[in-house]
Write an enzyme that holds these catalytic residues in place. Structure first.
Site, PDB file in Angstrom:
ATOM      1  N   ASN A 130      25.042  70.407   7.258  1.00  0.00           N
ATOM      2  CA  ASN A 130      26.227  70.109   7.754  1.00  0.00           C
ATOM      3  C   ASN A 130      27.031  71.108   7.064  1.00  0.00           C
ATOM      4  OD1 ASN A 130      25.261  67.690   8.360  1.00  0.00           O
ATOM      5  ND2 ASN A 130      26.178  66.370   6.841  1.00  0.00           N
ATOM      6  N   GLY A 131      28.343  71.471   7.880  1.00  0.00           N
ATOM      7  CA  GLY A 131      29.476  72.316   7.430  1.00  0.00           C
ATOM      8  C   GLY A 131      29.236  73.770   8.294  1.00  0.00           C
ATOM      9  N   ARG A 154      29.779  58.422  11.870  1.00  0.00           N
ATOM     10  CA  ARG A 154      30.315  59.810  11.747  1.00  0.00           C
ATOM     11  C   ARG A 154      30.494  60.601  12.880  1.00  0.00           C
ATOM     12  NH1 ARG A 154      29.657  61.543   6.365  1.00  0.00           N
ATOM     13  NH2 ARG A 154      29.542  63.701   6.856  1.00  0.00           N
ATOM     14  N   GLU A 209      55.935  58.031  14.976  1.00  0.00           N
ATOM     15  CA  GLU A 209      54.799  57.754  14.573  1.00  0.00           C
ATOM     16  C   GLU A 209      54.744  57.062  12.999  1.00  0.00           C
ATOM     17  OE1 GLU A 209      51.837  57.626  15.732  1.00  0.00           O
ATOM     18  OE2 GLU A 209      50.368  57.614  14.188  1.00  0.00           O
ATOM     19  N   HIS A 229      75.346  57.432  17.290  1.00  0.00           N
ATOM     20  CA  HIS A 229      75.527  56.852  18.642  1.00  0.00           C
ATOM     21  C   HIS A 229      75.210  55.414  19.007  1.00  0.00           C
ATOM     22  CE1 HIS A 229      76.584  61.160  19.980  1.00  0.00           C
ATOM     23  NE2 HIS A 229      75.493  61.386  19.423  1.00  0.00           N
ATOM     24  N   GLU A 256      52.335  48.496  13.061  1.00  0.00           N
ATOM     25  CA  GLU A 256      50.936  48.014  13.440  1.00  0.00           C
ATOM     26  C   GLU A 256      50.669  47.166  12.304  1.00  0.00           C
ATOM     27  OE1 GLU A 256      49.251  52.033  14.669  1.00  0.00           O
ATOM     28  OE2 GLU A 256      48.709  50.763  16.371  1.00  0.00           O
ATOM     29  N   LYS A 275      41.174  48.485  19.218  1.00  0.00           N
ATOM     30  CA  LYS A 275      40.926  49.982  18.924  1.00  0.00           C
ATOM     31  C   LYS A 275      41.041  50.996  20.315  1.00  0.00           C
ATOM     32  CE  LYS A 275      40.335  53.837  16.575  1.00  0.00           C
ATOM     33  NZ  LYS A 275      41.778  54.162  15.985  1.00  0.00           N
ATOM     34  N   TRP A 301      27.208  67.009  15.292  1.00  0.00           N
ATOM     35  CA  TRP A 301      28.521  66.985  16.123  1.00  0.00           C
ATOM     36  C   TRP A 301      28.740  68.512  16.534  1.00  0.00           C
ATOM     37  CZ3 TRP A 301      32.098  62.926  17.217  1.00  0.00           C
ATOM     38  CH2 TRP A 301      33.332  63.251  17.682  1.00  0.00           C
ATOM     39  N   LYS A 320      53.255  53.391  12.811  1.00  0.00           N
ATOM     40  CA  LYS A 320      52.076  52.859  11.835  1.00  0.00           C
ATOM     41  C   LYS A 320      52.531  51.614  11.086  1.00  0.00           C
ATOM     42  CE  LYS A 320      49.423  54.631  12.761  1.00  0.00           C
ATOM     43  NZ  LYS A 320      49.195  55.252  14.049  1.00  0.00           N
ATOM     44  N   CYS A 361      28.619  65.916  11.111  1.00  0.00           N
ATOM     45  CA  CYS A 361      27.075  65.746  11.233  1.00  0.00           C
ATOM     46  C   CYS A 361      26.838  64.598  10.161  1.00  0.00           C
ATOM     47  CB  CYS A 361      26.580  66.940  11.012  1.00  0.00           C
ATOM     48  SG  CYS A 361      27.190  68.482  12.000  1.00  0.00           S
TER      49      CYS A 361
HETATM   50  O1  M6R Z   1      42.784  56.379  22.497  1.00  0.00           O
HETATM   51  P1  M6R Z   1      43.859  56.465  22.849  1.00  0.00           P
HETATM   52  O2  M6R Z   1      44.660  57.782  21.875  1.00  0.00           O
HETATM   53  O3  M6R Z   1      44.327  56.900  24.205  1.00  0.00           O
HETATM   54  O4  M6R Z   1      45.005  55.401  22.337  1.00  0.00           O
HETATM   55  C1  M6R Z   1      46.325  55.132  22.534  1.00  0.00           C
HETATM   56  C2  M6R Z   1      46.996  54.214  21.922  1.00  0.00           C
HETATM   57  O5  M6R Z   1      46.310  53.026  22.304  1.00  0.00           O
HETATM   58  C3  M6R Z   1      46.721  54.387  20.320  1.00  0.00           C
HETATM   59  O6  M6R Z   1      47.261  55.448  19.913  1.00  0.00           O
HETATM   60  C4  M6R Z   1      47.350  53.275  19.644  1.00  0.00           C
HETATM   61  O7  M6R Z   1      48.860  53.328  19.710  1.00  0.00           O
HETATM   62  C5  M6R Z   1      46.948  53.387  18.214  1.00  0.00           C
HETATM   63  N1  M6R Z   1      46.814  51.892  17.708  1.00  0.00           N
HETATM   64  C6  M6R Z   1      47.877  53.827  17.184  1.00  0.00           C
HETATM   65  O8  M6R Z   1      47.674  53.703  15.973  1.00  0.00           O
END
Ligand code: M6R
Length: 604
Positions: A99-100, A27, A480, A503, A487, A599, A75, A484, A2
């Protein structure tokens, strides 16, 4: 999350409140509202959905002269996103925004209901205004009534309250949720949850600390601390750039979002962890009737959350769990059987491949569930049921807090299914609940850890690649960590199960191959250690992340000892996020908007 705004001043109340709420849109929210008090007259407007809906409702409202006003973007947590649940909440002659979470709201509500108070909303917030008015009837001043009210509230809050009994004054309190007060040369006062809404309306700002409360009027700003001591406010100059204000002092949105994880995980847990089990208001347990398999499907980071969750579903709920990459599932002519619950996981709820698999599953007659961060997204609208992750808007392209909340929700969901299938003893469930409550703490970042990672990062700017390795849920976490790094640093990285090294991949080991080893103390420590030793013996450069010191490592990031592996998981997740970010900073990359990435991936 919120957002709150407030204003005491002349002629500008409507603009300051609406512009402020606009600034807080980032937010995340699903309804909004304002209340303006001019003398004896309150005017209040609320609307569900986008802020434009509220703007349209107030089009004919043109307050002139002196006024006070409070506003809010909500929210939804307690109760659905409806107009009745939107803030501000009215008592008889006072309005409140908050908020909270008021943890003891049910207790207070029961008492007030017995006293004859009628509640209009399902929110925890509404108790504040009724409690205040109850005290107002007996206390000498509105301020004393406000103080008394605060003394009875438990939980986290940022509160603004306006009352006809003091029509030029706003009462405020902060405990655990952000709140800033700005002042200007015209003696106007502006409140907001972050800097950005204050820019242009205030010159200096007071960043309230937890436990602070008080009131403002055109002539006064009275501040009290948690010991009820009247203290002198310390103002600082307000930043002038909106973009940097939105980052709240952090260098990048990604950094801000990493630091926000403790708060958003708390939001994700809110109302869902109960004394003896897990509750999802939004789910009907019948969704799991006749289900013999859970198929989790997603892309990217969300796929990693799915993979980690598959371990939890099998371990706790004793239900078969399979995991699919959405772009693969679409064309493999999959066997979609009706005793399978199809679960898609997506931050955005719009990812084209994941959305298509959801359509496929629906067409095949499967029950469907989406774990998503965006209400009203395509997936949320399409699936039979949805659970929102409540991370707030994530701006960094590299997902951090969205993953953290996905993992929190999925862990809870595995326990929820365990509860339905009666696969955990009471004692085992209690152990899980206890650990879950600790997650927000486990992701808090201390300066020493961040500084250590920042210093270490300079040693990882070259080389011919990174292996991130781990076992069990630490394998998806390794994936993951590698994603990261790729990316935002553009360095080559791969995630592997530790046991797979021998292996094939171990052939690459040499000093220029960096291994980031996830070595939790509470899960398969010795097994992982042997795998890391094999790499160390082949001279790979090792960075170990573990609570246990490890003498074969070149570098060591020490995490805290926890008694549950998932708490180690969350803490290591933060270390990996910070490591990628600091390497990216040293390489001079755009941390928030890495090259070639979007994104929301709404194309195949
Ligand atoms: O919005 P989504 O979670 O469906 O997106 C999936 C991927 O495109 C997303 O997780 C992407 O791998 C990010 N850039 C990871 O940091």
């Amino acid at each position: 999350m919120c957002g709150i705004v407030g204003f005491v001043g002349t002629n500008k109340v409507k603009d300051v409140l609406l512009d402020g709420l606009k600034e807080l849109e980032y937010r995340g929210y699903d309804s909004a509202g304002i209340a303006v008090l001019q003398g004896e007259q309150f005017s209040s407007y609320k609307a569900v959905g986008k802020l434009d809906n509220l703007v349209q409702k107030v089009a004919d409202f043109k307050p002139k002269g002196f006024a006070i006003g409070i506003g809010h973007t909500r929210w939804a947590t307690h109760g659905k996103p409806t107009e009745l649940n939107a803030h501000p909440h009215l008592g008889t002659s006072s309005y409140v925004v908050h908020n909270g979470i008021i943890e003891n709201y049910q207790e207070i509500k029961n008492q007030l209901t017995q006293d004859g108070v009628r509640f209009l909303s399902q929110t925890d917030t509404e108790v504040i205004v009724h409690l205040f008015e109850k005290h107002l009837a007996v206390e000498k001043t509105p301020f004393e009534a406000f103080e008394k009210t605060l003394s009875e509230l438990e939980g986290a809050y940022a509160i603004l309250l306006a009352t006809k009994s003091m029509p030029d004054t706003i009462f405020f309190a902060k405990n655990g949720s952000p709140m800033i007060v700005g002042v200007n040369d015209e003696n106007e006062k502006v409140f907001a949850s972050s800097d950005a809404p204050l820019i242009g309306h205030a010159k200096d700002v007071l960043y309230l600390s937890d436990g602070d409360y008080g009131y403002v009027s055109p002539t006064e700003l009275q501040l009290f601390n948690s010991d009820a001591k009247n203290i002198k406010p310390t103002f600082s100059p307000l930043p002038t750039s909106k973009l940097s204000a939105q980052k709240e002092g952090f260098r990048f949105f990604m950094e801000k979002e990493i630091y926000e994880q403790s708060d958003v995980i708390s939001d994700a847990l809110l109302g869902r962890i109960q004394d003896d089990g897990i509750n999802f208001d939004e789910l009907d347990p019948a969704l799991f009737d006749g289900i013999n398999e859970i198929k989790l499907c997603a892309c990217g980071t969300s796929y990693h959350a799915a993979l980690a969750a598959s371990y939890l579903f099998e371990r706790y709920a004793k239900v078969r769990a399979s995991v699919e990459i959405a772009s693969e599932l679409r064309y493999k002519e999959p066997l979609l059987l009706k005793d399978t619950l199809f679960v898609v996981i997506s931050q955005s709820g719009e990812t084209a491949d994941t959305l298509e698999t959801l359509k496929m599953a629906k067409a095949a007659g499967l029950k469907t569930l989406v774990i998503c961060n965006v209400d009203n997204s395509s997936m949320v609208r399409l699936a039979d049921a949805s659970v929102l992750t409540r991370a707030g808007i994530e701006k960094g392209v590299a997902s951090t807090k969205a993953f953290a909340t996905q993992m929190s929700v999925l862990w809870m969901l595995s326990l929820y299914v365990a509860q339905i299938r009666d696969t955990l003893t009471k004692k085992a469930m209690q152990k899980q609940l206890h650990a879950l409550r600790e997650v927000p703490n486990s992701v808090k970042i201390n300066d020493a850890l961040h500084e250590k990672i920042r210093r270490l990062s300079k040693r990882y700017l070259h080389g011919h690649g990174f292996f991130f390795i781990g076992r069990d849920v630490f394998f998806p976490l390794a994936l993951e960590g590698a994603l990261k790094l790729k990316e935002i640093t553009y360095l080559h990285a791969e995630g592997y199960p530790s046991g797979e090294m021998k292996h094939g991949p171990i052939a690459m080991a040499d000093p220029e191959l960096f291994t980031i080893a996830l070595m939790p103390k509470t899960l398969l420590y010795d097994k992982t250690k042997s795998n890391v030793e094999e790499l160390s013996a082949r001279d790979s450069t090792i960075c170990a992340i573990s609570p246990v010191t490890f003498d074969k490592a070149d570098d060591f990031i020490q995490t805290k000892s926890h008694d549950h592996y998932m708490l180690e998981f969350f803490e290591m997740m933060v270390a990996l996020q910070l490591l990628s970010m600091e390497i990216s900073v040293r390489l001079g990359n755009d941390v928030d908007m890495p090259r070639n990435l979007a994104k929301s991936v709404t194309v195949e």
